[in-house]
Design a protein around this motif. Structure first.
Motif, PDB file in Angstrom:
ATOM      1  N   ALA A  36       3.622  -8.062  16.668  1.00  0.00           N
ATOM      2  CA  ALA A  36       3.704  -6.633  16.390  1.00  0.00           C
ATOM      3  C   ALA A  36       3.215  -6.275  14.994  1.00  0.00           C
ATOM      4  N   LEU A  37       3.314  -7.215  14.056  1.00  0.00           N
ATOM      5  CA  LEU A  37       2.966  -6.888  12.666  1.00  0.00           C
ATOM      6  C   LEU A  37       1.555  -7.325  12.307  1.00  0.00           C
ATOM      7  N   CYS A  38       0.779  -7.687  13.330  1.00  0.00           N
ATOM      8  CA  CYS A  38      -0.601  -8.103  13.133  1.00  0.00           C
ATOM      9  C   CYS A  38      -1.332  -7.016  12.333  1.00  0.00           C
ATOM     10  N   GLY A  39      -2.031  -7.427  11.275  1.00  0.00           N
ATOM     11  CA  GLY A  39      -2.735  -6.449  10.441  1.00  0.00           C
ATOM     12  C   GLY A  39      -1.965  -6.044   9.199  1.00  0.00           C
ATOM     13  N   ARG A  40      -0.700  -6.389   9.121  1.00  0.00           N
ATOM     14  CA  ARG A  40       0.081  -6.104   7.914  1.00  0.00           C
ATOM     15  C   ARG A  40      -0.087  -7.265   6.945  1.00  0.00           C
ATOM     16  N   ARG A  41      -0.157  -6.949   5.676  1.00  0.00           N
ATOM     17  CA  ARG A  41      -0.356  -7.973   4.647  1.00  0.00           C
ATOM     18  C   ARG A  41       0.868  -8.006   3.722  1.00  0.00           C
ATOM     19  N   ILE A  42       1.449  -9.188   3.610  1.00  0.00           N
ATOM     20  CA  ILE A  42       2.656  -9.364   2.800  1.00  0.00           C
ATOM     21  C   ILE A  42       2.395 -10.433   1.748  1.00  0.00           C
ATOM     22  N   LEU A  43       2.763 -10.196   0.513  1.00  0.00           N
ATOM     23  CA  LEU A  43       2.700 -11.225  -0.522  1.00  0.00           C
ATOM     24  C   LEU A  43       4.114 -11.718  -0.767  1.00  0.00           C
ATOM     25  N   GLU A  44       4.294 -13.022  -0.764  1.00  0.00           N
ATOM     26  CA  GLU A  44       5.649 -13.565  -0.935  1.00  0.00           C
ATOM     27  C   GLU A  44       5.711 -14.455  -2.171  1.00  0.00           C
ATOM     28  N   LEU A  45       6.550 -14.050  -3.118  1.00  0.00           N
ATOM     29  CA  LEU A  45       6.806 -14.877  -4.307  1.00  0.00           C
ATOM     30  C   LEU A  45       8.285 -15.220  -4.249  1.00  0.00           C
ATOM     31  N   ALA A  46       8.640 -16.158  -3.367  1.00  0.00           N
ATOM     32  CA  ALA A  46      10.064 -16.310  -3.061  1.00  0.00           C
ATOM     33  C   ALA A  46      10.528 -17.753  -3.124  1.00  0.00           C
ATOM     34  N   ASP A  47      11.720 -17.930  -3.633  1.00  0.00           N
ATOM     35  CA  ASP A  47      12.410 -19.215  -3.574  1.00  0.00           C
ATOM     36  C   ASP A  47      13.150 -19.283  -2.227  1.00  0.00           C
ATOM     37  N   PRO A  48      14.004 -20.299  -2.004  1.00  0.00           N
ATOM     38  CA  PRO A  48      14.633 -20.400  -0.683  1.00  0.00           C
ATOM     39  C   PRO A  48      15.475 -19.184  -0.281  1.00  0.00           C
ATOM     40  N   SER A  49      15.857 -18.334  -1.227  1.00  0.00           N
ATOM     41  CA  SER A  49      16.663 -17.180  -0.818  1.00  0.00           C
ATOM     42  C   SER A  49      15.829 -16.140  -0.081  1.00  0.00           C
ATOM     43  N   GLY A  50      14.500 -16.191  -0.220  1.00  0.00           N
ATOM     44  CA  GLY A  50      13.674 -15.185   0.440  1.00  0.00           C
ATOM     45  C   GLY A  50      12.659 -15.741   1.416  1.00  0.00           C
ATOM     46  N   ALA A  51      12.608 -17.070   1.529  1.00  0.00           N
ATOM     47  CA  ALA A  51      11.564 -17.667   2.371  1.00  0.00           C
ATOM     48  C   ALA A  51      11.757 -17.297   3.845  1.00  0.00           C
TER      49      ALA A  51
END
Lengths: 407, 426
Positions: free
Chosen positions: A8-23
């Motif tokens: 459903a989220l195909c085409g959305r771009r997310i940047l993740e700068l996360a430690d294990p609390s956000g992975a």
């Protein structure tokens, strides 16, 4: 290594700068089709080596937790601190929908890449921050861990046996809870941004996430009757009977909430053990009617369950519409017939050889199916693809950035 | 973010304009609508006097003589506040016809009835897709809608046991360890909310609706992913660690002064360890080879835990926490509901605890919803509504039925009139 998705989220771009609390937040989005780019420090995320490891050689990045929480993502490395690193990050932000980060409050601001700076470049951007205590408040710089967050969020106090110390749940559930809230918040903010053109800063506190999950059954009750919820073994106060009961070969869990389910249970106890007392109308009705007879009722139930195996109690109980379930080990879950019939576990090749099996989709969408599109990325695996292919850097520029420790 | 931004009097909300209709009981289903209502969606819960949600089967411990008090249940506040409530008899075709009219003006449907019930009522996805093609239709059940156990009954605590969570958690000597908060219910709701929001994002870009099914068992196994992978890859049962960690030592929940008071502590890394030795007045530990590295400290965990308990035991739990935090060491009191809701300075400063308007009680406290939407803060609407409380609004204003039409729908028994009940004296 990530295939094009159908999610459903195909085409959305997310940047993740996360430690294990956000992975896990990033995983939820990535497995639903979003293009999640995991931005790791140069040299790689130390979470790659959090034990237990799949392959025990210390040099290998095979943390089960890392492998699980980073499926379907692309991975690049970037040092945010030098100006060149910041510039690359901001170029990526221009084309992104959401940024997920888990730095200490104020860190991104101090680098000049806080929410205001990102919003100036891309007014629709959603910045989702996951931190121990939130971005504000007198304790926002306090240190935490999954255990400490579970304690402060009230979970520890109400888990386990009355006479044991408080104890936590397996599997870093404070971090999981913060991640599941953060994933939904990010999408709520994204839907709002799609409609209005304005993004926002999402401020998720891990302590609050635990509190919300823990007190969802406790606060109102405490305010009503003045009894502070605490540990009480395997039973729930409000459900009589409830708890783990012994069988010939293990434990079953039973919970009765509806008057009809009590009737079905009492009938079975009577049929099997000849117990007449259990049919007494004073036990009938909602759980509150049975509250003061809890111990006696537990004895009646043990007389029933001890005559059978776990599997017998489970299936015969369920045939009678009574909520008996086995108390499963991980091994029993791994070969559970229901999960097997639904082809729940998913196998994926690991780039360095071998296959791993993963827990599968938590939900099934008829039109936009969930899928694991690839193993967790290697360190900087997609640097070329992203920096050259998408930002248009030359091989020389990329080499220079590498030499200066930016990527 | 100032605390006042948490619950403003007005202001735009993120899901404003979205309508959700739900056929739900318990918590794993209803909490989805609760969270969407918090974000500004209009959520209509369809109930029936014939089969009230267990949440409504509430007897006040202060006034048991009044019997079941369906609108006063505190769980009902926690899981259903902020919604609209209508009461329909869905065993009558006229009742079903009205439910379909509500669906026709809704964006999302959430249901967690037993497997097959919605289809039997004529409210399955295939039926409703025809009247609302872009509908997002979400079903939650214990085991999912296929497989040999799809009709089995379960509650949140059953899923704790089924999923392996109860066996994998807790101290090594305990066969199983359970929560008092039916954790799988919350996680099923949160994963369900996310699944619905994904479908809404897809719909916003394509106009397409779809059907989503969720198995509460599967969602709970997902939150145990790394532990299951260990079993799947190596055939090893992950050991029960209690409060210990494989990557930080010492770590534990240590006894403090007073009855049942505890403080959790995590010492992560060698620098924190050096500071910790000073704070707990054991400078000699800094040079002790038994504790010189993480591996060494993990190997001498029991000795460390015993010695640390000696230090914490004579101190107030909050004093332990603040003293350690001042030295940059992670520590936190194992707080009770009262600690958090009456005394926690951090939660208070952030305005986390919500005061919710309650139709029978005036105001009640509710745990906050930690979505953290600083640009479009959420808020919880009215609690304490009775079944059928909003019949007039939904059938009159929303569907445009005349008072006569509503009256005759009540007469044939399709619409059930609003329930009334007395509140116990405060």
């Amino acid at each position: 290594m990530t295939a094009a998705g159908t999610g459903a989220l195909c085409g959305r771009r997310i940047l993740e700068l996360a430690d294990p609390s956000g992975a896990y937040c990033g995983k939820l989005l990535a497995d639903m089709g979003a293009d999640v780019i995991k931005i790791e420090r140069v040299g790689g995320d130390p979470a790659r080596r959090i034990p237990p490891l799949w392959r025990n050689e210390a040099s290998e990045d095979t943390s089960f937790a890392f492998l699980y929480t980073n499926t379907s993502k692309r991975g690049i490395t970037l040092n945010l601190e030098p100006p060149a690193g910041r510039d690359l990050f901001l170029q990526l932000v221009r084309k992104a929908d959401v940024v997920i980060e888990t730095f200490e409050p104020g860190y991104l601001n101090a680098l000049g890449v806080g929410y205001e700076a990102l919003a100036r470049l891309n007014s629709r951007i959603v910045l989702t921050s996951i931190t121990a205590f939130g971005q504000t408040g007198p304790q926002c710089h306090y240190r935490s861990s999954d255990l400490v967050a579970s304690a402060l969020g009230g979970a520890l106090y109400v888990i386990g046996e009355e006479n044991d110390p408080p104890v936590t749940l397996a599997g870093s559930q404070a971090h999981v809870s913060a991640s599941t809230f953060a994933a939904s918040s990010s999408l709520v903010a994204l839907l709002h941004a799609s409609r209005t053109g304005r993004g926002q800063h999402v401020d998720v506190s891990i302590q609050e996430a635990v509190t919300a999950v823990t007190h969802i059954c406790g606060v109102g009750k405490w305010l009503d009757d003045g009894i502070i919820p605490k540990r009480r073994g395997t039973s729930l106060f409000a459900s009589v009977p409830s708890g783990a009961y012994p069988c010939k070969d293990g434990l079953v869990y039973l919970m009765v909430n509806r008057p009809l389910h009590w009737k079905a249970l009492a009938d079975w106890i009577h049929e099997e053990t000849g117990n007449e007392e259990v049919l007494d109308p004073m036990f009938e009705g909602p759980s509150s009617r049975r509250q003061e007879h809890r111990e006696l009722i537990d004895l009646f139930i043990c007389e029933l369950t001890q005559r059978f195996t776990v599997s017998e109690v489970y299936h015969e109980g369920q045939r009678r519409h009574i909520a008996f379930t086995p108390v499963n080990s991980a091994a029993a879950v791994a070969r559970d017939p229901q999960l097997e019939a639904r082809a729940y576990f998913v196998s994926l090749a690991h780039p360095e050889g071998g296959h791993l099996r993963y827990p599968g989709a938590p939900y099934r969408h008829s039109r936009t199916p969930w899928s694991l599109r690839g193993s967790a990325p290697g360190v900087g695996e997609h640097n070329e693809e992203v920096y050259r292919g998408e930002l248009g850097l030359s091989a020389e520029q990329l080499g220079a950035l590498r030499d200066h420790g930016v990527i | 973010m100032a605390s006042s931004e948490r619950a403003p009097a007005g202001g735009a909300q993120a899901l404003q304009g979205l309508r959700v209709v739900e056929f739900t009981s318990g918590m794993a289903g209803p909490w989805i609508g609760r969270l969407m209502a918090y974000c500004g969606a209009e959520v209509i819960k369809i109930e029936s006097q014939q089969r009230p949600s267990v949440v409504r089967l509430y007897v006040s411990p202060r006034a048991p003589e009044l019997g079941v008090q369906a609108a006063l249940s505190p769980w009902f506040t926690d899981w259903d506040a902020g919604k609209r409530f209508v009461a329909l008899d869905l065993t009558r075709p006229e009742g079903v016809a009205l439910a379909r009219r509500i669906v026709a003006v809704s964006d999302v449907l959430v249901e967690n009835y037993s497997s097959g019930v919605m289809e039997k009522l004529g409210l399955g996805y295939e039926d409703l897709e025809r009247i609302r093609p872009d509908l997002v239709y979400f079903s939650s059940s214990g085991y999912g809608d296929t497989g040999p156990c799809r009709r089995y009954v379960s509650w949140g605590s059953n899923i704790e046991a089924m999923s392996g969570l109860a066996t994998l958690s807790g101290f090594p000597e305990r066969a199983c360890t359970l929560t008092q908060f039916a954790y799988p219910d919350a996680q099923s709701a949160l994963h369900g909310l996310f699944a619905v929001l994904c479908a809404l994002d897809h719909r916003s870009r394509t106009g397409e609706g779809q059907r989503i099914t969720l198995s509460q068992l599967e969602a709970t196994v997902c939150v145990l992913g790394p532990l299951l992978m260990q079993q799947l890859a190596r055939g090893e049962e992950p050991p029960r660690l209690g409060n210990a960690s494989l990557s930080a030592a010492p770590q534990g929940c240590y006894p403090c002064r007073g009855e049942d008071r505890w403080c959790a502590i995590t010492v992560e890394g060698d620098a924190a360890w050096q500071r910790f030795c000073e704070v707990v007045e054991r400078p000699e530990w800094k040079e002790d080879p038994r504790f010189a590295s993480l591996t060494a400290r993990l190997g001498h965990r029991a000795e460390l835990d015993a010695a640390i308990s000696q230090w914490t035991r004579t101190r107030d739990a909050y004093e332990v926490m603040h003293t350690l935090q001042r030295a940059g060491i992670a520590a936190g009191v194992a707080q009770t509901a009262e600690d958090e809701f009456r005394h926690d300075a951090q939660l208070k400063a952030r305005g986390f605890i919500e005061e919710v308007e309650h139709l029978a009680k005036g105001h009640v406290l509710a745990p906050g919803i930690p979505l953290g939407l600083t640009g479009t803060p959420g808020r919880t609407g009215r609690a304490g509504a009775a079944m059928g409380q909003d019949n007039d609004y939904v059938f009159g204003e929303l569907l445009g039925m005349s008072p006569d039409e509503i009256r005759s729908a009540v007469l044939v028994g399709a619409i059930e009139p609003a329930a009334t009940e007395r509140a116990p004296a405060p």
